[in-house]
Design a protein around this motif. Sequence first.
Motif, PDB file in Angstrom:
ATOM      1  N   GLN A 143       0.807  -1.222   0.000  1.00  0.00           N
ATOM      2  CA  GLN A 143       0.000   0.000   0.000  1.00  0.00           C
ATOM      3  C   GLN A 143       0.840   1.274   0.000  1.00  0.00           C
ATOM      4  OE1 GLN A 143      -2.988   0.193   3.051  1.00  0.00           O
ATOM      5  NE2 GLN A 143      -3.663   2.251   2.473  1.00  0.00           N
ATOM      6  N   ARG A 144       1.833   1.319   0.887  1.00  0.00           N
ATOM      7  CA  ARG A 144       2.636   2.552   0.963  1.00  0.00           C
ATOM      8  C   ARG A 144       3.259   2.897  -0.375  1.00  0.00           C
ATOM      9  NH1 ARG A 144       8.542   3.356   3.805  1.00  0.00           N
ATOM     10  NH2 ARG A 144       8.874   5.494   3.034  1.00  0.00           N
ATOM     11  N   TRP A 145       3.844   1.872  -1.017  1.00  0.00           N
ATOM     12  CA  TRP A 145       4.563   2.128  -2.260  1.00  0.00           C
ATOM     13  C   TRP A 145       3.622   2.273  -3.442  1.00  0.00           C
ATOM     14  CZ3 TRP A 145       8.805   4.053  -1.010  1.00  0.00           C
ATOM     15  CH2 TRP A 145       9.554   3.573   0.073  1.00  0.00           C
ATOM     16  N   SER A 146       2.543   1.555  -3.452  1.00  0.00           N
ATOM     17  CA  SER A 146       1.597   1.688  -4.571  1.00  0.00           C
ATOM     18  C   SER A 146       1.011   3.090  -4.627  1.00  0.00           C
ATOM     19  CB  SER A 146       0.485   0.645  -4.468  1.00  0.00           C
ATOM     20  OG  SER A 146      -0.298   0.849  -3.306  1.00  0.00           O
ATOM     21  N   GLU A 147       0.813   3.703  -3.452  1.00  0.00           N
ATOM     22  CA  GLU A 147       0.298   5.077  -3.441  1.00  0.00           C
ATOM     23  C   GLU A 147       1.321   6.063  -4.001  1.00  0.00           C
ATOM     24  OE1 GLU A 147      -0.748   5.728   0.600  1.00  0.00           O
ATOM     25  OE2 GLU A 147      -2.602   4.537   0.510  1.00  0.00           O
ATOM     26  N   LEU A 148       2.593   5.819  -3.730  1.00  0.00           N
ATOM     27  CA  LEU A 148       3.631   6.723  -4.220  1.00  0.00           C
ATOM     28  C   LEU A 148       3.980   6.475  -5.685  1.00  0.00           C
ATOM     29  CD1 LEU A 148       6.069   6.704  -1.160  1.00  0.00           C
ATOM     30  CD2 LEU A 148       4.674   8.622  -1.940  1.00  0.00           C
ATOM     31  N   LEU A 149       3.941   5.212  -6.090  1.00  0.00           N
ATOM     32  CA  LEU A 149       4.389   4.880  -7.438  1.00  0.00           C
ATOM     33  C   LEU A 149       3.294   5.028  -8.487  1.00  0.00           C
ATOM     34  CD1 LEU A 149       6.583   1.772  -6.577  1.00  0.00           C
ATOM     35  CD2 LEU A 149       7.369   4.038  -7.256  1.00  0.00           C
ATOM     36  N   GLY A 150       2.050   5.033  -8.066  1.00  0.00           N
ATOM     37  CA  GLY A 150       0.958   5.225  -9.020  1.00  0.00           C
ATOM     38  C   GLY A 150       0.940   4.145 -10.081  1.00  0.00           C
ATOM     39  N   ASP A 151       0.918   4.558 -11.341  1.00  0.00           N
ATOM     40  CA  ASP A 151       0.841   3.595 -12.448  1.00  0.00           C
ATOM     41  C   ASP A 151       2.242   3.070 -12.768  1.00  0.00           C
ATOM     42  OD1 ASP A 151       1.772   6.017 -13.348  1.00  0.00           O
ATOM     43  OD2 ASP A 151       0.854   5.843 -15.330  1.00  0.00           O
ATOM     44  N   PHE A 152       2.858   2.492 -11.787  1.00  0.00           N
ATOM     45  CA  PHE A 152       4.224   1.961 -11.904  1.00  0.00           C
ATOM     46  C   PHE A 152       4.321   0.996 -13.072  1.00  0.00           C
ATOM     47  CE2 PHE A 152       7.066  -1.561 -10.251  1.00  0.00           C
ATOM     48  CZ  PHE A 152       8.228  -0.939 -10.635  1.00  0.00           C
ATOM     49  N   PRO A 153       5.153   1.303 -14.072  1.00  0.00           N
ATOM     50  CA  PRO A 153       5.164   0.490 -15.294  1.00  0.00           C
ATOM     51  C   PRO A 153       6.171  -0.647 -15.278  1.00  0.00           C
ATOM     52  CG  PRO A 153       6.500   2.418 -15.630  1.00  0.00           C
ATOM     53  CD  PRO A 153       6.013   2.468 -14.189  1.00  0.00           C
ATOM     54  N   ARG A 207      12.879   4.776  -9.338  1.00  0.00           N
ATOM     55  CA  ARG A 207      13.679   5.920  -8.888  1.00  0.00           C
ATOM     56  C   ARG A 207      13.088   7.248  -9.354  1.00  0.00           C
ATOM     57  NH1 ARG A 207      15.097   9.283  -6.447  1.00  0.00           N
ATOM     58  NH2 ARG A 207      17.155  10.130  -6.001  1.00  0.00           N
ATOM     59  N   SER A 208      12.580   7.268 -10.567  1.00  0.00           N
ATOM     60  CA  SER A 208      12.071   8.521 -11.118  1.00  0.00           C
ATOM     61  C   SER A 208      10.797   9.003 -10.439  1.00  0.00           C
ATOM     62  CB  SER A 208      11.811   8.359 -12.619  1.00  0.00           C
ATOM     63  OG  SER A 208      10.767   7.423 -12.863  1.00  0.00           O
ATOM     64  N   TRP A 215      13.311   6.707  -1.937  1.00  0.00           N
ATOM     65  CA  TRP A 215      14.116   5.789  -2.750  1.00  0.00           C
ATOM     66  C   TRP A 215      15.037   4.962  -1.868  1.00  0.00           C
ATOM     67  CZ3 TRP A 215      15.032   2.865  -6.611  1.00  0.00           C
ATOM     68  CH2 TRP A 215      16.313   2.554  -7.045  1.00  0.00           C
ATOM     69  N   GLU A 216      15.681   5.563  -0.895  1.00  0.00           N
ATOM     70  CA  GLU A 216      16.556   4.809  -0.002  1.00  0.00           C
ATOM     71  C   GLU A 216      15.759   3.834   0.845  1.00  0.00           C
ATOM     72  OE1 GLU A 216      19.740   4.649  -0.189  1.00  0.00           O
ATOM     73  OE2 GLU A 216      19.710   6.122  -1.812  1.00  0.00           O
ATOM     74  N   SER A 217      14.557   4.206   1.238  1.00  0.00           N
ATOM     75  CA  SER A 217      13.701   3.295   2.009  1.00  0.00           C
ATOM     76  C   SER A 217      13.272   2.110   1.163  1.00  0.00           C
ATOM     77  CB  SER A 217      12.471   4.044   2.532  1.00  0.00           C
ATOM     78  OG  SER A 217      12.831   5.034   3.470  1.00  0.00           O
ATOM     79  N   PHE A 218      12.931   2.385  -0.077  1.00  0.00           N
ATOM     80  CA  PHE A 218      12.512   1.301  -0.981  1.00  0.00           C
ATOM     81  C   PHE A 218      13.664   0.315  -1.167  1.00  0.00           C
ATOM     82  CE2 PHE A 218      11.685  -0.781  -5.000  1.00  0.00           C
ATOM     83  CZ  PHE A 218      10.304  -0.958  -5.001  1.00  0.00           C
ATOM     84  N   ARG A 219      14.843   0.823  -1.419  1.00  0.00           N
ATOM     85  CA  ARG A 219      16.008  -0.040  -1.581  1.00  0.00           C
ATOM     86  C   ARG A 219      16.259  -0.865  -0.321  1.00  0.00           C
ATOM     87  NH1 ARG A 219      20.403   0.982  -5.011  1.00  0.00           N
ATOM     88  NH2 ARG A 219      21.804   0.921  -3.206  1.00  0.00           N
ATOM     89  N   ALA A 220      16.146  -0.233   0.843  1.00  0.00           N
ATOM     90  CA  ALA A 220      16.406  -0.940   2.099  1.00  0.00           C
ATOM     91  C   ALA A 220      15.411  -2.080   2.307  1.00  0.00           C
ATOM     92  CB  ALA A 220      16.343   0.039   3.273  1.00  0.00           C
ATOM     93  N   GLU A 221      14.161  -1.865   1.936  1.00  0.00           N
ATOM     94  CA  GLU A 221      13.152  -2.917   2.082  1.00  0.00           C
ATOM     95  C   GLU A 221      13.330  -4.024   1.050  1.00  0.00           C
ATOM     96  OE1 GLU A 221       9.107  -1.584   2.450  1.00  0.00           O
ATOM     97  OE2 GLU A 221       9.716   0.261   3.494  1.00  0.00           O
ATOM     98  N   LEU A 222      13.903  -3.680  -0.080  1.00  0.00           N
ATOM     99  CA  LEU A 222      14.080  -4.677  -1.140  1.00  0.00           C
ATOM    100  C   LEU A 222      15.256  -5.616  -0.855  1.00  0.00           C
ATOM    101  CD1 LEU A 222      13.061  -5.611  -3.915  1.00  0.00           C
ATOM    102  CD2 LEU A 222      14.554  -3.884  -4.963  1.00  0.00           C
ATOM    103  N   ILE A 223      16.243  -5.138  -0.148  1.00  0.00           N
ATOM    104  CA  ILE A 223      17.456  -5.935   0.074  1.00  0.00           C
ATOM    105  C   ILE A 223      17.173  -7.302   0.689  1.00  0.00           C
ATOM    106  CG2 ILE A 223      19.576  -6.067   1.466  1.00  0.00           C
ATOM    107  CD1 ILE A 223      19.921  -3.045   0.906  1.00  0.00           C
ATOM    108  N   PRO A 224      16.434  -7.409   1.818  1.00  0.00           N
ATOM    109  CA  PRO A 224      16.212  -8.754   2.382  1.00  0.00           C
ATOM    110  C   PRO A 224      15.364  -9.641   1.475  1.00  0.00           C
ATOM    111  CG  PRO A 224      14.939  -7.091   3.571  1.00  0.00           C
ATOM    112  CD  PRO A 224      15.887  -6.346   2.682  1.00  0.00           C
TER     113      PRO A 224
END
Length: 252
Positions: A143-153, A207-208, A215-224
């Motif tokens: 939810q958090r990221w979908s709201e920020l990324l919108g129509d993430f392609p 990133r865009s 962006w740093e939070s997204f990367r940190a969550e993706l690492i594990p």
Amino acid sequence: NPEVYLAFADHRGRPFFDLLTRVTAREPRRVVDLGCGPGNLTETLASRWPGAVIEAWDSSPEMVQAARGRGVEARVGDVRDWAPTPDTDVVVSNATLQWVPEHMELVVRWAGRLAPGAWLAFQVPGNFAAPSHQAVRELAAQQRWSELLGDFPFREPDVVLSAEGYAGLLTDAGCSVDAWETTYVHQLSGPNPVLEWITGTALHPVRSRLSDADWESFRAELIPMLDVHYPRRADGTTFFPFRRIFVAAHVC
């Protein structure tokens, strides 16, 4: 991102050279590199065919600037706007067409406009169903990221065809086709190497759309999430399987 992209230049360059081994043009008049990136591979086209005019396109101004810094006369442009001139004898596209949803129609159109004897050679990643991409899609759907990324392609698994699928398209378009696929097992080093790899290409749309902090939070969550599928070996390296699809079509 030219700097991040070039961090894996050796690994990214190998498919380019594997593709070109199947292109047997001897003295082409014009050689076109569609999606030239930072120009490090385009330079080798001029070395192989010193008598040819080298034409290079990329949609990224940053990549074109980097290519020009190497002496490549690159231009900013969308491959959908490109059309072959009458003297075009070789067209190469390395890991670019997967970003163009209608690229199947494009390659058929190009084949129809190239003169008999010309070559159309391209390589596209076939790893969109890989754990690295699945992890990004799963995280982006939260939810958090979908709201920020919108129509993430972010690319779904069916954005490219199989080798057989491309072979059928271009054979029907009047070409003699050599198509195959290879899974490279890249042995990467350094901290979070898979994350760094996809940061240079696949994560660009993420990133865009994010602030520096997000962006740093997204990367940190993706690492594990990536570590589960790509664990570090005892020698400190990480294996990263990467499937790619190759097509070398000779216009009849």
